[in-house]
Design an enzyme around this catalytic site. Structure first.
Site, mmCIF file in Angstrom:
data_model
loop_
_atom_site.group_PDB
_atom_site.id
_atom_site.type_symbol
_atom_site.label_atom_id
_atom_site.label_comp_id
_atom_site.label_asym_id
_atom_site.label_seq_id
_atom_site.Cartn_x
_atom_site.Cartn_y
_atom_site.Cartn_z
ATOM 1 N N LYS A 85 -49.029 17.438 -15.769
ATOM 2 C CA LYS A 85 -50.250 16.760 -16.247
ATOM 3 C C LYS A 85 -50.705 15.791 -15.156
ATOM 4 O O LYS A 85 -49.934 14.930 -14.708
ATOM 5 C CB LYS A 85 -49.922 16.021 -17.544
ATOM 6 C CG LYS A 85 -51.127 15.687 -18.391
ATOM 7 C CD LYS A 85 -50.676 15.152 -19.743
ATOM 8 C CE LYS A 85 -51.833 14.758 -20.626
ATOM 9 N NZ LYS A 85 -51.378 14.092 -21.845
ATOM 10 N N ILE A 86 -51.949 15.953 -14.756
ATOM 11 C CA ILE A 86 -52.465 15.230 -13.591
ATOM 12 C C ILE A 86 -53.752 14.500 -13.958
ATOM 13 O O ILE A 86 -54.658 15.102 -14.547
ATOM 14 C CB ILE A 86 -52.708 16.238 -12.446
ATOM 15 C CG1 ILE A 86 -51.343 16.785 -12.018
ATOM 16 C CG2 ILE A 86 -53.491 15.631 -11.292
ATOM 17 C CD1 ILE A 86 -51.301 17.541 -10.756
#
Ligand code: G3P
Length: 214
Positions: free
Chosen positions: A83-84
């Site tokens: 998750k960025i």
């Protein structure tokens, strides 16, 4: 539509699994912090418990740091989705991870063109935050509608993962729009099963059943 649980609590995740409708998990640094436990311990446990995708978030702010963290996160399980946050550096990291076939979830999406960029970078999922936009007097569901329209227009494969979901109406509207995934706090999972007429109807059925001669 897939259901993910938005939680880092092992108890909550187990509860959601027991309902038999859980497709995956999303976490974020705030949810992990609430557990009071070391991140690597929690992350490994969640990845082991859950068969579907588990989004674990990076906390670095440069592409280099994010890529380093991504490698570490992927050691926790083959189901890890990196998750960025939606940053220019984040896009660079997503592009590099996508080239390696590593799934990503671009988070903190608050406007449709951010989602367009994330899709162009090769994101597997984008996470528009519905409730947080509603909180500041903007229409969170409109953001989701716009993203879906853009993705359909250009046949992007990136999945829309509706996040910051606060109540069943958000879920209903997402389902009507054809959202790919909704990630829900455990409270909303329970709200989805409830209706006062279901409760009162069941009460009457059970009372009447006692009068039946068996
Ligand atoms: O995990 C991201 C998102 O679902 C957070 O929701 O309720 O903190 O706005 P919320």
């Amino acid at each position: 539509m897939q259901y993910f649980i938005d939680s880092a609590s092992i108890e909550e995740i187990k509860e959601a699994i027991s309902l038999g409708v859980l497709d995956g998990v999303t976490t974020n640094p705030s949810l992990v912090s609430k557990t009071g436990r070391p991140f690597n311990e929690v992350a490994k446990e969640i990845c082991h418990l859950v068969q579907g995708p588990v989004s674990l978030e990076v906390v670095g702010t440069t592409a280099e740091e994010m890529l380093r963290e991504a490698k570490q996160l992927r050691t926790y399980g083959s189901n890890v989705v990196v998750k960025i946050p939606m940053l220019s550096e984040g896009l660079k990291a997503v592009k590099a991870l996508s080239a390696e076939g590593i799934p990503t979830n671009v988070t903190l999406i608050f406007q449709p063109v951010q989602a367009l960029l994330a899709a162009k970078a090769g994101a597997t999922y984008v996470s528009p935050f519905i409730g947080r936009l509603d909180d500041i007097g903007q229409d969170g569901l409109l953001l989701v509608r716009d993203i879906i329209q853009i993705y359909r227009q250009y046949s992007f494969k990136t999945k829309v993962l509706a996040a910051s979901v606060r109540h069943p109406i958000h879920v209903l509207e997402c389902a009507k729009m054809g959202v790919d995934v909704v990630t829900l706090p455990v409270k909303v999972v329970h709200q989805l099963t409830k209706h006062p007429l279901t409760d009162s109807g069941l009460k009457t059925f059970l009372e009447d059943w006692k009068k039946v001669k068996n």
